[in-house]
Write a protein that holds these residues in place. Structure first.
Motif, PDB file in Angstrom:
ATOM      1  N   THR A 110       0.860  -1.196   0.000  1.00  0.00           N
ATOM      2  CA  THR A 110       0.000   0.000   0.000  1.00  0.00           C
ATOM      3  C   THR A 110       0.891   1.240   0.000  1.00  0.00           C
ATOM      4  OG1 THR A 110      -0.128  -0.041   2.424  1.00  0.00           O
ATOM      5  CG2 THR A 110      -1.879  -1.149   1.202  1.00  0.00           C
ATOM      6  N   GLU A 111       0.402   2.294  -0.621  1.00  0.00           N
ATOM      7  CA  GLU A 111       1.191   3.523  -0.757  1.00  0.00           C
ATOM      8  C   GLU A 111       0.742   4.554   0.270  1.00  0.00           C
ATOM      9  OE1 GLU A 111       2.359   6.877  -4.143  1.00  0.00           O
ATOM     10  OE2 GLU A 111       0.833   5.337  -4.551  1.00  0.00           O
ATOM     11  N   HIS A 112       1.719   5.118   0.978  1.00  0.00           N
ATOM     12  CA  HIS A 112       1.465   6.197   1.940  1.00  0.00           C
ATOM     13  C   HIS A 112       2.515   7.283   1.727  1.00  0.00           C
ATOM     14  CE1 HIS A 112      -1.572   4.123   4.379  1.00  0.00           C
ATOM     15  NE2 HIS A 112      -0.858   3.024   4.186  1.00  0.00           N
ATOM     16  N   LEU A 116      -8.792  -3.882   2.310  1.00  0.00           N
ATOM     17  CA  LEU A 116      -7.406  -4.334   2.344  1.00  0.00           C
ATOM     18  C   LEU A 116      -6.512  -3.449   1.482  1.00  0.00           C
ATOM     19  CD1 LEU A 116      -5.268  -6.465   3.180  1.00  0.00           C
ATOM     20  CD2 LEU A 116      -6.011  -7.826   1.217  1.00  0.00           C
ATOM     21  N   PHE A 117      -6.989  -3.077   0.283  1.00  0.00           N
ATOM     22  CA  PHE A 117      -6.197  -2.267  -0.641  1.00  0.00           C
ATOM     23  C   PHE A 117      -6.276  -0.780  -0.319  1.00  0.00           C
ATOM     24  CE2 PHE A 117      -7.367  -5.602  -4.087  1.00  0.00           C
ATOM     25  CZ  PHE A 117      -6.525  -6.525  -3.491  1.00  0.00           C
ATOM     26  N   GLU A 118      -7.183  -0.410   0.601  1.00  0.00           N
ATOM     27  CA  GLU A 118      -7.425   0.989   0.938  1.00  0.00           C
ATOM     28  C   GLU A 118      -7.824   1.785  -0.299  1.00  0.00           C
ATOM     29  OE1 GLU A 118      -3.852   2.287   2.936  1.00  0.00           O
ATOM     30  OE2 GLU A 118      -4.614   1.594   4.873  1.00  0.00           O
ATOM     31  N   THR A 119      -8.803   1.251  -1.025  1.00  0.00           N
ATOM     32  CA  THR A 119      -9.312   1.909  -2.237  1.00  0.00           C
ATOM     33  C   THR A 119     -10.819   2.080  -2.134  1.00  0.00           C
ATOM     34  OG1 THR A 119      -9.529  -0.244  -3.314  1.00  0.00           O
ATOM     35  CG2 THR A 119      -7.481   0.984  -3.692  1.00  0.00           C
ATOM     36  N   HIS A 120     -11.311   2.600  -1.038  1.00  0.00           N
ATOM     37  CA  HIS A 120     -12.748   2.728  -0.824  1.00  0.00           C
ATOM     38  C   HIS A 120     -13.367   3.624  -1.889  1.00  0.00           C
ATOM     39  CE1 HIS A 120     -12.506   0.665   3.017  1.00  0.00           C
ATOM     40  NE2 HIS A 120     -11.443   1.409   3.315  1.00  0.00           N
ATOM     41  N   GLY A 121     -14.404   3.109  -2.545  1.00  0.00           N
ATOM     42  CA  GLY A 121     -15.098   3.877  -3.573  1.00  0.00           C
ATOM     43  C   GLY A 121     -14.376   3.932  -4.897  1.00  0.00           C
ATOM     44  N   GLU A 122     -13.245   3.264  -5.026  1.00  0.00           N
ATOM     45  CA  GLU A 122     -12.487   3.243  -6.273  1.00  0.00           C
ATOM     46  C   GLU A 122     -12.491   1.822  -6.842  1.00  0.00           C
ATOM     47  OE1 GLU A 122      -8.595   4.797  -5.712  1.00  0.00           O
ATOM     48  OE2 GLU A 122      -9.277   6.666  -4.773  1.00  0.00           O
ATOM     49  N   ALA A 123     -12.192   1.714  -8.118  1.00  0.00           N
ATOM     50  CA  ALA A 123     -12.122   0.407  -8.769  1.00  0.00           C
ATOM     51  C   ALA A 123     -11.029   0.426  -9.820  1.00  0.00           C
ATOM     52  CB  ALA A 123     -13.463   0.052  -9.412  1.00  0.00           C
ATOM     53  N   ASN A 124     -10.405  -0.739 -10.025  1.00  0.00           N
ATOM     54  CA  ASN A 124      -9.423  -0.846 -11.099  1.00  0.00           C
ATOM     55  C   ASN A 124     -10.096  -0.810 -12.461  1.00  0.00           C
ATOM     56  OD1 ASN A 124      -8.125  -2.796  -8.730  1.00  0.00           O
ATOM     57  ND2 ASN A 124      -6.643  -1.438  -9.723  1.00  0.00           N
ATOM     58  N   LEU A 125     -11.238  -1.474 -12.538  1.00  0.00           N
ATOM     59  CA  LEU A 125     -11.999  -1.463 -13.782  1.00  0.00           C
ATOM     60  C   LEU A 125     -13.444  -1.847 -13.497  1.00  0.00           C
ATOM     61  CD1 LEU A 125     -12.375  -4.703 -14.730  1.00  0.00           C
ATOM     62  CD2 LEU A 125     -10.011  -4.406 -15.377  1.00  0.00           C
ATOM     63  N   ILE A 126     -14.284  -1.650 -14.494  1.00  0.00           N
ATOM     64  CA  ILE A 126     -15.686  -2.058 -14.420  1.00  0.00           C
ATOM     65  C   ILE A 126     -15.921  -3.109 -15.492  1.00  0.00           C
ATOM     66  CG2 ILE A 126     -18.085  -1.317 -14.729  1.00  0.00           C
ATOM     67  CD1 ILE A 126     -17.286   1.391 -13.616  1.00  0.00           C
ATOM     68  N   GLU A 127     -16.473  -4.242 -15.085  1.00  0.00           N
ATOM     69  CA  GLU A 127     -16.747  -5.339 -16.003  1.00  0.00           C
ATOM     70  C   GLU A 127     -18.237  -5.353 -16.347  1.00  0.00           C
ATOM     71  OE1 GLU A 127     -13.246  -8.461 -14.622  1.00  0.00           O
ATOM     72  OE2 GLU A 127     -15.321  -8.820 -13.987  1.00  0.00           O
ATOM     73  N   GLY A 156       3.886   8.428  -0.911  1.00  0.00           N
ATOM     74  CA  GLY A 156       4.953   8.055  -1.834  1.00  0.00           C
ATOM     75  C   GLY A 156       5.752   6.850  -1.394  1.00  0.00           C
ATOM     76  N   ASN A 157       5.485   6.325  -0.209  1.00  0.00           N
ATOM     77  CA  ASN A 157       6.199   5.146   0.270  1.00  0.00           C
ATOM     78  C   ASN A 157       5.286   3.929   0.219  1.00  0.00           C
ATOM     79  OD1 ASN A 157       8.527   6.669   0.988  1.00  0.00           O
ATOM     80  ND2 ASN A 157       7.485   7.336   2.865  1.00  0.00           N
ATOM     81  N   PHE A 158       5.857   2.795  -0.146  1.00  0.00           N
ATOM     82  CA  PHE A 158       5.100   1.552  -0.214  1.00  0.00           C
ATOM     83  C   PHE A 158       5.358   0.734   1.043  1.00  0.00           C
ATOM     84  CE2 PHE A 158       5.175   2.762  -4.654  1.00  0.00           C
ATOM     85  CZ  PHE A 158       3.903   2.407  -5.086  1.00  0.00           C
ATOM     86  N   LEU A 159       4.293   0.442   1.751  1.00  0.00           N
ATOM     87  CA  LEU A 159       4.393  -0.320   2.986  1.00  0.00           C
ATOM     88  C   LEU A 159       3.500  -1.555   2.885  1.00  0.00           C
ATOM     89  CD1 LEU A 159       4.117   2.618   5.557  1.00  0.00           C
ATOM     90  CD2 LEU A 159       6.216   1.456   4.794  1.00  0.00           C
ATOM     91  N   PRO A 160       3.925  -2.675   3.462  1.00  0.00           N
ATOM     92  CA  PRO A 160       3.099  -3.882   3.404  1.00  0.00           C
ATOM     93  C   PRO A 160       1.898  -3.770   4.344  1.00  0.00           C
ATOM     94  CG  PRO A 160       5.066  -4.288   4.710  1.00  0.00           C
ATOM     95  CD  PRO A 160       5.219  -2.905   4.139  1.00  0.00           C
ATOM     96  N   ARG A 161       0.812  -4.362   3.910  1.00  0.00           N
ATOM     97  CA  ARG A 161      -0.397  -4.404   4.713  1.00  0.00           C
ATOM     98  C   ARG A 161      -0.933  -5.832   4.666  1.00  0.00           C
ATOM     99  NH1 ARG A 161      -4.310  -0.929   6.672  1.00  0.00           N
ATOM    100  NH2 ARG A 161      -6.475  -1.716   6.644  1.00  0.00           N
ATOM    101  N   SER A 162      -1.222  -6.408   5.818  1.00  0.00           N
ATOM    102  CA  SER A 162      -1.616  -7.820   5.884  1.00  0.00           C
ATOM    103  C   SER A 162      -2.988  -7.983   6.515  1.00  0.00           C
ATOM    104  CB  SER A 162      -0.587  -8.634   6.683  1.00  0.00           C
ATOM    105  OG  SER A 162       0.686  -8.573   6.076  1.00  0.00           O
ATOM    106  N   ALA A 163      -3.635  -9.077   6.148  1.00  0.00           N
ATOM    107  CA  ALA A 163      -4.923  -9.448   6.737  1.00  0.00           C
ATOM    108  C   ALA A 163      -5.047 -10.968   6.689  1.00  0.00           C
ATOM    109  CB  ALA A 163      -6.078  -8.800   5.983  1.00  0.00           C
ATOM    110  N   THR A 164      -5.804 -11.494   7.618  1.00  0.00           N
ATOM    111  CA  THR A 164      -5.998 -12.942   7.705  1.00  0.00           C
ATOM    112  C   THR A 164      -7.419 -13.299   7.265  1.00  0.00           C
ATOM    113  OG1 THR A 164      -4.408 -13.113   9.524  1.00  0.00           O
ATOM    114  CG2 THR A 164      -5.946 -14.944   9.233  1.00  0.00           C
ATOM    115  N   PHE A 165      -7.512 -14.350   6.454  1.00  0.00           N
ATOM    116  CA  PHE A 165      -8.807 -14.804   5.948  1.00  0.00           C
ATOM    117  C   PHE A 165      -8.933 -16.312   6.152  1.00  0.00           C
ATOM    118  CE2 PHE A 165      -7.651 -11.075   3.497  1.00  0.00           C
ATOM    119  CZ  PHE A 165      -8.830 -10.328   3.448  1.00  0.00           C
TER     120      PHE A 165
END
Length: 407
Positions: A171-173, A212-223, A175-184
């Protein structure tokens, strides 16, 4: 039945000479084998291409909308604008990102593509239905966040349904990329038959992926899923117009154009190569006709002495050779179609993970289409007809007096 056909049919049913009968049988057998090979090879290429198309469409969509500048920021607004477009059945946002997934038994982790989708899409897509599972949700029965894992990936991670996996994404904060983890929890292990999904992708709920991606309300694409019978190009143009052409709109054919163009070329080359085998096998028909002409010289002489002209003699042997070609073609097509049916029914052509990685699928159906069978039949009968011309003209040139004197 006209006279030349009646005589040819009599020769075809009851050859009097054993050697001629054996050569005739060999010519039909050679033609059967050549046509069978052609039918099976065409069914293989057709089945592979159609199965690959079906799996690409089942796991993705027919139409895609994305931004070249990054994520689609105002996803809800875009969805409201494109959903009313004629021909659009459903527009669904997705998010995806490279991730590293690890389990207790495989702590070093595996690189995967993590994709967030709406679980309700499993109700309209058979492949996504396999991925989401029969419960139509990624969540566990106790409400715990769940994830779907492909069968090959599950084997590498050594996990089963109910086991926990840890997913790490960058994840980017500032300009820096930091790892973000979650358990499923693994709530479904699916097998789609499409190697890319079964070995390299993991699916989870769209909301969980956005968190998890911290992209609330955003999408990479629409199918987009289109209504049956909709014109793909027309709908794509309408979607682009509705969004003011601020986004790139493409379809699954454009995204996989090179792959399917290559498959069509391979199918054409295969038809030409195996068609040459059929062409060579028709030389047996020439041998059969030459020997039949030699055997039937007396009958040819009698027919000509009774008033039969050279055209009659020529047509007799054209019909005879054509009957041999038709018999070999029909039997070859029938046996070839039967072999394809058995192979497909029992999935006799299946691959392990190593080969599936190359061909993208774990098994191939052999699909025989009426149009393909018609092309093969017309090609084979036409070649068989051409093979009769020289021997039949030779028979027509026989001198009836010499033919009767020889006997």
């Amino acid at each position: 039945m006209n006279l030349p056909l009646a005589i040819a049919w009599r020769y075809f049913k009851r050859p009097t000479d054993r050697l001629v009968s054996a050569v005739g049988f060999a010519s039909i057998l050679g033609l059967i084998i050549g046509v069978m090979a052609l039918v099976i090879s065409m069914a293989l290429m057709t089945g592979y291409r159609l199965d690959l198309e079906r799996k690409l469409l089942g796991g993705n969509a027919e139409l895609f909308l994305y931004s070249v500048d990054g994520n689609i920021k105002n996803t809800a607004e875009v969805l409201r604008s494109v959903q009313p477009v004629p021909g659009v059945e459903r527009a669904s946002p997705v998010v995806f990102q490279h991730a590293l997934v690890a389990s207790e038994q495989h702590s070093s982790g595996e690189p995967v593509m993590l994709k967030g989708v709406e679980p309700s899409r499993g109700e309209t897509s058979s492949m996504l239905g396999k991925i989401v599972g029969s419960r139509r949700t990624f969540r566990a029965t106790d409400g715990t966040s769940g994830i779907a894992v492909g069968t090959y990936l599950a084997q590498r991670l050594q996990v089963q349904v109910g086991d926990a996996v840890t997913v790490t994404v960058p994840t980017e904060h500032s300009g820096n990329f930091l790892p973000r983890s979650a358990t499923f929890l693994v709530t479904n292990i699916y097998a789609t038959g499409f190697y890319e999904f079964d070995a390299r992708w993991m699916f989870l709920d769209l909301n969980e992926a956005e968190s998890l991606f911290e992209t609330h309300g955003e999408a990479n694409l629409i199918e987009f899923q289109l209504q049956p019978g909709s014109d793909l190009a027309h709908v794509a143009a309408a979607v682009a117009d509705r969004t003011g052409r601020r986004y790139t709109v493409t379809d699954w054919r454009q995204m996989n154009r090179q792959l399917f163009s290559l498959l069509k070329i391979q199918q054409l080359v295969l038809f030409i190569v195996l068609g040459l085998i059929v062409f060579v096998s028709t030389f047996n028909i020439v041998s059969t006709l030459i020997m039949t002409v030699h055997e039937k010289r007396q009958e040819i002489g009698i027919l000509m002495s009774m008033g039969g002209d050279r055209s009659l003699i020529r047509r007799v042997f054209v019909w005879y050779g054509t009957l041999v070609g038709v018999a070999g073609t029909l039997l070859g097509i029938g046996l070839g179609a039967l072999v394809c049916l058995v192979i497909t029914q029992f999935k006799l052509v299946s691959f392990g993970p190593e080969i599936a990685e190359v061909y993208f699928v774990s098994s191939i159906p052999f699909i025989t289409r009426p149009g393909d069978l018609l092309i093969i039949a017309v090609f084979t009968v036409s070649v068989s007809f051409l093979a009769t011309l020289i021997p039949s003209m030779r028979a027509a040139r026989l001198n009836p007096i010499e033919a009767l004197r020889h006997e």
